[in-house]
Write a protein that holds these residues in place. Sequence first.
Motif, short mmCIF file in Angstrom:
data_model
loop_
_atom_site.label_atom_id
_atom_site.label_comp_id
_atom_site.label_asym_id
_atom_site.label_seq_id
_atom_site.Cartn_x
_atom_site.Cartn_y
_atom_site.Cartn_z
N SER A 127 0.83 -1.20 0.00
CA SER A 127 0.00 0.00 0.00
C SER A 127 0.87 1.25 0.00
CB SER A 127 -0.90 0.00 1.22
OG SER A 127 -0.16 0.39 2.34
N LEU A 132 0.83 3.45 2.33
CA LEU A 132 0.93 3.96 3.69
C LEU A 132 2.34 4.46 4.01
CD1 LEU A 132 -0.64 4.47 6.28
CD2 LEU A 132 -0.23 2.10 6.96
N CYS A 186 -0.60 6.01 11.98
CA CYS A 186 -0.17 5.41 10.70
C CYS A 186 0.79 4.25 10.93
CB CYS A 186 0.49 6.46 9.81
SG CYS A 186 -0.67 7.63 9.10
N GLY A 216 -1.05 1.32 11.93
CA GLY A 216 -1.70 0.77 10.74
C GLY A 216 -0.71 -0.04 9.90
N VAL A 232 -0.34 -3.65 10.72
CA VAL A 232 -1.41 -4.59 10.33
C VAL A 232 -1.18 -4.97 8.87
CG1 VAL A 232 -3.91 -4.88 10.06
CG2 VAL A 232 -3.00 -3.48 11.93
N ALA A 290 -1.48 -5.59 5.07
CA ALA A 290 -2.26 -4.77 4.13
C ALA A 290 -3.61 -5.41 3.81
CB ALA A 290 -1.46 -4.56 2.85
N ARG A 301 -5.51 -6.93 5.75
CA ARG A 301 -6.47 -6.79 6.87
C ARG A 301 -6.86 -5.33 7.12
NH1 ARG A 301 -7.16 -11.85 6.70
NH2 ARG A 301 -5.39 -13.16 7.23
N ARG A 302 -6.28 -4.43 6.35
CA ARG A 302 -6.60 -3.01 6.58
C ARG A 302 -7.95 -2.69 5.92
NH1 ARG A 302 -0.93 -1.01 4.53
NH2 ARG A 302 0.37 -2.19 5.97
N SER A 303 -8.98 -3.19 6.56
CA SER A 303 -10.34 -3.02 6.01
C SER A 303 -10.85 -1.61 6.29
CB SER A 303 -11.27 -4.04 6.65
OG SER A 303 -11.29 -3.81 8.04
N LEU A 328 -11.44 -1.26 9.95
CA LEU A 328 -10.23 -0.97 10.74
C LEU A 328 -9.82 0.49 10.58
CD1 LEU A 328 -7.88 -2.12 12.51
CD2 LEU A 328 -6.59 -2.35 10.39
N MET A 329 -9.93 0.97 9.35
CA MET A 329 -9.55 2.38 9.11
C MET A 329 -10.43 3.33 9.94
SD MET A 329 -6.98 2.50 7.16
CE MET A 329 -6.37 0.95 7.78
N TYR A 342 -7.60 -8.80 12.98
CA TYR A 342 -6.70 -7.93 12.21
C TYR A 342 -5.22 -8.31 12.34
CZ TYR A 342 -10.85 -4.98 12.56
OH TYR A 342 -12.13 -4.50 12.51
#
Lengths: 498, 187
Positions: free
Chosen positions: B3, B5, B73, B76, B79, B81, B83-85, B88-89, B154
């Motif tokens: 991602s 991020l 961040c 995040g 976790v 990528a 599982r970063r639903s 979760l966000m 997660y």
Amino acid sequence: MEAYRQEIILGAVVVYMLFCVLTGLWAMKRTKNSSDFFIAGRGLGPFVIALALFSSTLSGFGFVGGPGLVYSVGVSSFWMVVISSTGYAIGFFLVAKRIRMIAELRNCISLPDIVAARYKSEAVRFLMAVTIVLGVMGYLATQILAMAVVMQAILSGTVMFADIGLVACVVISSAVLIFYCVTGGIIASVYTDVVQGSIMMIAGTLILFTAMSVFDGGMAEATSIILADDSEAIMPFGAAGIMASLGWFFVFGLGLAGQPHIITKMMMNKNISDNRIILPMSLFGYIMAALLWISIGVVIRAAVVDGIIDPLALPDDAASVFLSVFASPLLAGIVFAGLFAAIMSTSDAFLNIGTAAIIHDIPKAIRGHSVRNELFWARVVTVLLAVVAASFALYSYYADATLVAILGAFGWATFSASIFPVVAIGLNWKGATVMGAMTAIVAALLINFIVQLAGIVLPYGISGGLVSFVTSLLLFIGVSLLTKPPQLDADIESVLDI
Amino acid sequence: MQSKLIYVIFAIVVLIAGVLIAISLAPPVANSGGIPHPDIPGMQAGGDGAARLEYIGNLAFAFQCLLLGLIVCLCGLGVSARRRSRELMIYMGSSLGFMLIVWWQMYSSHQAFLESGTTAYFMGFPIATAWQVYGTWLGAIPLILIYSMGFRKYIYTPEDEEKFDSLLAERKVAEQDQAGKQASGPQ
């Protein structure tokens, strides 16, 4: 009871030290190889890990230096404490799962082992090991000196040991530490950590109630006395100012996930799923123990401002003056035992990771393999490391403090700056490269060294540690983005995907 | 893992570095890092609080906002990528919101004290300091709840556990093969 104050304190400390010795003997039977010695065979339960984690986090600095800092600069130093919930959260999100997975998958017994597996680079392993050894020397020397000074203060108050010297105190306290670390390795360390952590929690809680009873109006009266004298000292940024405070928030918060003696313990739990309960338990223990830091500091500053007690000769006397003036002998005994517990629980962790770096990682980085008979050499080097650190401590005390001060610069901030990006981000980002890791480590070491040696003072209380941390983060990500993405081993790539 | 991020994190760190440079270049204030207490040796005093924040107050406020953003961040990033639903966000964003509210309350309470010279107390501390002590400690509790209560959703799902167990099994087989080859020696 008051007439026997020193004897009661001494008795509590002796009982505590006997416990450490007995734990060492018990753990020796369970230490059969170097994996047992360094990471307890990855077989520890969540309760043991949780207590070991927080008791290693809160060293003698927290029990002695913490209250001294509140006395000296007011609320500024609270930022090092209140950040604990954020620090533990970051540590568990970023490090706990993957470090444990790689440790089991690759049979790693040290942090440099982990980074060597992650980056496929012996150079990164070497740099990490050297950083750890330098940091360990500085930390250990200061911890041993603190332990000896406290012991001398206790013993010199008794008739029998009134004239005892500092050297004798260094020998006695180091001997106990060395004994249980050599015989039982990390198993003895973590099980003593359980008792050490429990003592620290009890001490913190009891001290809070004692501190609240010093002034009739409780803590509110203490803080209002400070407010009337110098309002900034009791406001959120304290006497040290907003950037010093927020800098501590940054370095102590993010930096927790870069402390080798703490994150190495994340490799030792039996089940990865235990992390979900280790995190809240560690945090709870830390908060209970840290109550001592805040409550003693506030009450002593208020008591001095109010004229109840004389100004302290040294800020670090805050805890001992509080105990002698306001605490019952029994409580003073528990807290002094807690103080030794705080110092020893951190020292044993440092001895362990320092020894691993010397006998396992540096030889592996240079020659491609570790020393033969690791367990034997681990015990030998543990003794040598402690003796050298104790010698540094005495040399610093009697002759020249420069050397230990320089090594002391390799404290929390340097570990944060050099290890956090490489480990905490590197375990979660496939794009991290060897060049990025090496650049970040070298930059962190250089900036901290230069700021310390040159005595550079930055404006608005900005610390060298903060500058080095931000720089190493920038360099780690920036250089990694600019260099070719690495080809990871398949198993490491899978772990980074999980 | 793939991602964007990390770019967000990098951008935040760049901004933090910029804020630090701007603060370093701000006009100096005598008591910015504390001054010796006038009566008590070994003790530091803060002095005039408004003067200390005159040139850097807004920058320092922005610094802490960026730092709190960086913290969330980074959590995040920890976790996977996959599982970063969205859910979760939302949790992570709410955590950041909570931390920013605590920070804003602390900063504005301090500002209010500097203007009025009076303060109420909460659980032993002036209001602004109470936000610091209790608020900051509690500020990260949502993150801890996400980790502990969302661990199996997660952080380390049953599927992850299976995958890791199979990795361990593959590794064991490879090691046994290696040991077998070494035991049989060169043919």
